[in-house]
Design an enzyme around this catalytic site. Structure first.
Site, PDB file in Angstrom:
ATOM      1  CG  HIS A  23      -2.179  -0.789   0.983  1.00 22.85           C
ATOM      2  ND1 HIS A  23      -3.397  -0.482   1.552  1.00 22.85           N
ATOM      3  CD2 HIS A  23      -2.399  -1.897   0.238  1.00 22.85           C
ATOM      4  CE1 HIS A  23      -4.311  -1.367   1.187  1.00 22.85           C
ATOM      5  NE2 HIS A  23      -3.716  -2.234   0.394  1.00 22.85           N
ATOM      6  CG  HIS A 176       0.180  -9.411   0.494  1.00 16.29           C
ATOM      7  ND1 HIS A 176      -0.255  -8.128   0.218  1.00 16.29           N
ATOM      8  CD2 HIS A 176       0.086 -10.083  -0.688  1.00 16.29           C
ATOM      9  CE1 HIS A 176      -0.577  -8.037  -1.057  1.00 16.29           C
ATOM     10  NE2 HIS A 176      -0.395  -9.202  -1.626  1.00 16.29           N
TER      11      HIS A 176
END
Length: 270
Positions: A23, A176
């Site tokens: 991100h 993740h």
């Protein structure tokens, strides 16, 4: 956490180490609300300049960490080799198939680009960085494109064993995937307790650790997992052999919208 983590690392440079997540990129910070959040929280200041500075911090973060030559820590996981076999016949430029994919090594990772502001898997020099940030383990053997995400790889137990053995490692720590994502992945262990030992073989282990409890907290009640979260403790003398998991729960907090999504957002793009 952004206002806390970098200053903490500056104060304790020998004890705090930050690595990059998927991100920490231009596309994700805009799609998932960080860009909009800055504009709303700091409307009277130069928030655009602040955003550019934040992106500079993200681009400078290392892709992974190697702890005492025994533990590999990355957000997504393993990555492909960028050394492809040479074919005798001349062919037009083509996309690499599953047969072309082989697992990479730490020497290739050390020589790779960190991906800049927005790691892009269509740029040859950035493929390793996108794999490290976006790849996921799978229950079946082999190495394949991560078609569900549209970026990164799916790597099987045989690839994990090979990577551990060839790089003389004992443990891979990655994150993740949230507990909500694992609910729909056949053959993969649950993350509702905050962690999963996804592989335990001759050369070592692969673990997935998720440190956000009650995720996603902004979802509708029927979609929330109410998961606990975890972190890992590594101990001497045999770091990586027996990771210790510490599990914790969410604390009571006020109800408010903590996520600022862009109005126009296509789920399939990211």
């Amino acid at each position: 956490s952004l206002s806390l983590s970098p200053p903490t690392q500056l104060c304790y440079p020998g004890s705090v180490f930050l690595t990059r997540g998927n991100h920490e990129s231009t596309s994700c910070t805009q799609a998932y609300g960080f860009y909009k959040e800055l504009s709303m929280k700091y409307p009277d200041s130069n928030w655009e300049r602040m955003y550019q500075l934040c992106k500079g911090v993200f681009a400078a973060l290392p892709l992974c960490a190697i702890i005492e030559d025994r533990v590999y820590v990355a957000h997504g996981g393993l990555f492909r080799s960028t050394q492809h076999k040479q074919h005798k016949k001349k062919h037009k430029k083509r996309k690499h198939s599953k047969k072309d994919l082989t697992i990479g090594n730490l020497d290739q990772l050390r020589a790779a680009s960190k991906g800049g502001h927005d790691p892009d898997n269509t740029i040859a020099s950035q493929i390793i960085s996108t794999d490290v940030l976006w790849s996921d383990p799978q229950s079946s053997n082999g190495l394949a494109p991560n078609e569900n995400r549209g970026i990164g790889l799916l790597f099987g137990p045989d690839m994990t064993e090979q990577f551990l053995r060839e790089n003389k490692l004992k443990l891979i720590i990655r994150s993740h995937e949230g507990p909500d994502a694992r609910l729909y992945r056949e053959g993969m262990k649950s993350l509702l307790q905050g962690y999963a030992v996804d592989y335990d073989g001759d050369s070592g282990k692969l673990v997935t650790v998720f440190s956000a409890p009650d995720y996603p907290m902004n979802a509708d009640p029927e979609e929330r997992t109410f998961n606990t979260a975890a972190y890992v403790i590594l101990k001497h003398p045999n770091i990586g052999d027996d990771p210790e998991f510490k599990v914790f729960s969410a604390k009571p907090r006020p109800q408010f919208d903590a996520v600022f999504f862009e109005d126009e957002y296509d789920d399939e793009e990211y």
